[in-house]
Design a protein around this motif. Structure first.
Motif, PDB file in Angstrom:
ATOM      1  N   ARG A  93      65.366  38.681  31.548  1.00 28.01           N
ATOM      2  CA  ARG A  93      64.783  38.020  32.724  1.00 28.01           C
ATOM      3  C   ARG A  93      65.814  37.152  33.447  1.00 28.01           C
ATOM      4  O   ARG A  93      66.647  36.500  32.836  1.00 28.01           O
TER       5      ARG A  93
ATOM      6  N   THR B  16      61.152  35.004  38.715  1.00 27.11           N
ATOM      7  CA  THR B  16      60.554  33.891  39.471  1.00 27.11           C
ATOM      8  C   THR B  16      59.820  34.425  40.699  1.00 27.11           C
ATOM      9  O   THR B  16      58.714  33.985  41.014  1.00 27.11           O
TER      10      THR B  16
ATOM     11  N   ARG C 239      51.058  43.291  18.526  1.00 23.38           N
ATOM     12  CA  ARG C 239      52.226  42.656  17.916  1.00 23.38           C
ATOM     13  C   ARG C 239      51.806  41.479  17.039  1.00 23.38           C
ATOM     14  O   ARG C 239      52.494  41.076  16.124  1.00 23.38           O
TER      15      ARG C 239
ATOM     16  N   ARG D  75      62.535  25.691  28.171  1.00 20.90           N
ATOM     17  CA  ARG D  75      61.704  26.857  27.846  1.00 20.90           C
ATOM     18  C   ARG D  75      60.478  26.452  27.023  1.00 20.90           C
ATOM     19  O   ARG D  75      59.374  26.922  27.265  1.00 20.90           O
TER      20      ARG D  75
ATOM     21  N   VAL E 195      56.475  55.187  27.976  1.00 21.97           N
ATOM     22  CA  VAL E 195      56.770  56.307  27.055  1.00 21.97           C
ATOM     23  C   VAL E 195      57.340  55.791  25.730  1.00 21.97           C
ATOM     24  O   VAL E 195      57.416  54.579  25.507  1.00 21.97           O
TER      25      VAL E 195
ATOM     26  N   GLY F 106      58.490  45.973  26.502  1.00 19.15           N
ATOM     27  CA  GLY F 106      59.464  46.472  25.532  1.00 19.15           C
ATOM     28  C   GLY F 106      60.875  45.976  25.774  1.00 19.15           C
ATOM     29  O   GLY F 106      61.832  46.526  25.227  1.00 19.15           O
ATOM     30  N   LYS F 107      61.024  44.910  26.560  1.00 15.86           N
ATOM     31  CA  LYS F 107      62.365  44.387  26.849  1.00 15.86           C
ATOM     32  C   LYS F 107      63.071  43.933  25.578  1.00 15.86           C
ATOM     33  O   LYS F 107      64.214  44.291  25.346  1.00 15.86           O
ATOM     34  N   SER F 108      62.368  43.132  24.786  1.00 15.85           N
ATOM     35  CA  SER F 108      62.999  42.613  23.550  1.00 15.85           C
ATOM     36  C   SER F 108      63.381  43.760  22.619  1.00 15.85           C
ATOM     37  O   SER F 108      64.423  43.703  21.956  1.00 15.85           O
ATOM     38  N   THR F 109      62.534  44.793  22.572  1.00 18.09           N
ATOM     39  CA  THR F 109      62.814  45.948  21.716  1.00 18.09           C
ATOM     40  C   THR F 109      64.095  46.641  22.159  1.00 18.09           C
ATOM     41  O   THR F 109      64.898  47.061  21.323  1.00 18.09           O
TER      42      THR F 109
ATOM     43  N   TYR G 291      56.629  36.177  38.998  1.00 19.09           N
ATOM     44  CA  TYR G 291      55.633  35.325  38.316  1.00 19.09           C
ATOM     45  C   TYR G 291      55.171  34.146  39.180  1.00 19.09           C
ATOM     46  O   TYR G 291      53.976  33.929  39.359  1.00 19.09           O
ATOM     47  N   GLN G 292      56.151  33.362  39.685  1.00 20.44           N
ATOM     48  CA  GLN G 292      55.745  32.199  40.468  1.00 20.44           C
ATOM     49  C   GLN G 292      55.349  32.636  41.893  1.00 20.44           C
ATOM     50  O   GLN G 292      54.418  32.074  42.459  1.00 20.44           O
TER      51      GLN G 292
ATOM     52  N   GLU H 285      54.475  41.616  30.608  1.00 18.97           N
ATOM     53  CA  GLU H 285      54.366  41.374  29.166  1.00 18.97           C
ATOM     54  C   GLU H 285      54.281  42.709  28.417  1.00 18.97           C
ATOM     55  O   GLU H 285      53.624  43.644  28.851  1.00 18.97           O
ATOM     56  N   GLY H 286      54.909  42.737  27.263  1.00 20.75           N
ATOM     57  CA  GLY H 286      54.796  43.891  26.374  1.00 20.75           C
ATOM     58  C   GLY H 286      55.486  45.144  26.866  1.00 20.75           C
ATOM     59  O   GLY H 286      55.263  46.234  26.344  1.00 20.75           O
TER      60      GLY H 286
ATOM     61  N   ASP I  99      51.714  32.847  24.248  1.00 19.40           N
ATOM     62  CA  ASP I  99      52.299  31.695  24.956  1.00 19.40           C
ATOM     63  C   ASP I  99      51.481  31.346  26.201  1.00 19.40           C
ATOM     64  O   ASP I  99      50.463  31.963  26.498  1.00 19.40           O
TER      65      ASP I  99
END
Ligand code: Z5A
Length: 207
Positions: free
Chosen positions: A97, A102, A150, A51, A190, A16-19, A105-106, A13-14, A155
């Motif tokens: 992802r 999987t 953020r 989802r 970074v 920076g993938k979406s960024t 996480y799983q 989490e966090g 979730d």
């Protein structure tokens, strides 16, 4: 199937993938590629519904097997409807992802036996794997701090404890060790421009 190239982006989490996904998209388009940007779980109308079930906090408890099977149900649909046709057309697919999530996480986080996940992966993916997986790595505490700052709704996964995310990070890093050709680790602790420099270096051999 694989005329185009398939790139997945992973991390805790966090990270920076979406960024960074838009940066990668724009970089590839600038290089003349047709890019389909998508995500998991999700990416098709039905998979986005799955989802919602997976991510929305609910009073209804979800068993680990149910969570695992829903991830693969969403993925089967995603591959059939979107990923495979795009690659067959010769497009590049950029996916936030994919199956490594999987295993992390799983498998790492929830403790599902890795071989059971592998069986589902063999069934669902056949021989489809990303050409390149960019693993955004950073200390868990730093990623969670970014998520809190953020200031968006938390979730179902983000409600978990730090140890859960430590196990996920360890599992991702182990996968990178096992698959050094495909999974490249990006130092995500970074600054945004410094991460972008790493990304262009890692992407250039594919161009
Ligand atoms: N999941 C699973 O369990 N099994 C599976 O097989 C799959 C998924 C496929 C999907 O959630 C969830 O599903 C995920 C795993 C599980 N768990 N969760 N939660 P998602 O896709 O909605 O969320 P995410 O993938 O975890 O993304 P995220 O939490 O939104 O993180 P991110 O996209 O990596 O980070 P970001 O939004 O780009 O950045 C976070 C904040 O940090 C933001 O305010 C940025 O402005 C800031 N930021 C970004 N980069 C930097 C740098 N370099 N410095 C400082 N600040 C930064």
């Amino acid at each position: 199937m694989m005329n185009g190239k398939f790139i997945s982006i992973e991390g805790v989490e966090g990270a920076g993938k979406s960024t960074q996904i838009s940066f990668i998209h724009d970089y590839l388009v600038e290089k003349g590629k047709t890019v389909v940007m998508t995500r998991e779980p999700g990416g098709t109308e039905l998979s986005e519904k799955i989802r919602e079930l997976l991510l929305t906090p609910s009073e209804l408890a979800m068993g680990v097997d149910t969570e695992l099977l829903l991830m693969f149900a969403a993925r089967a649909e995603h591959i059939k409807q979107l990923i495979a046709p795009a690659l067959a057309r010769g497009d590049w697919v950029l996916c936030d992802r994919f199956v490594d999530a999987t295993f992390a996480y799983q498998g790492g986080g929830r403790g599902v036996d890795q071989q059971r996940i592998q069986q589902l992966a063999d069934w669902t993916l056949k021989d489809l794997l990303p050409t390149l997986t960019l693993l955004f790595d950073l200390p868990v505490e730093l990623g969670l701090k970014r998520v809190v700052e953020r200031n968006e709704a938390i979730d179902r996964f983000e409600q978990e404890k730090v140890t859960f995310f430590e196990q996920i990070r360890a599992s991702y890093l182990e996968s990178a060790l096992q698959n050094p050709e495909r999974i490249k680790v990006v130092d995500a602790s970074v600054s945004i421009p410094e991460i972008q420099q790493q990304l262009t270096k890692l992407l250039s051999p594919l161009l």
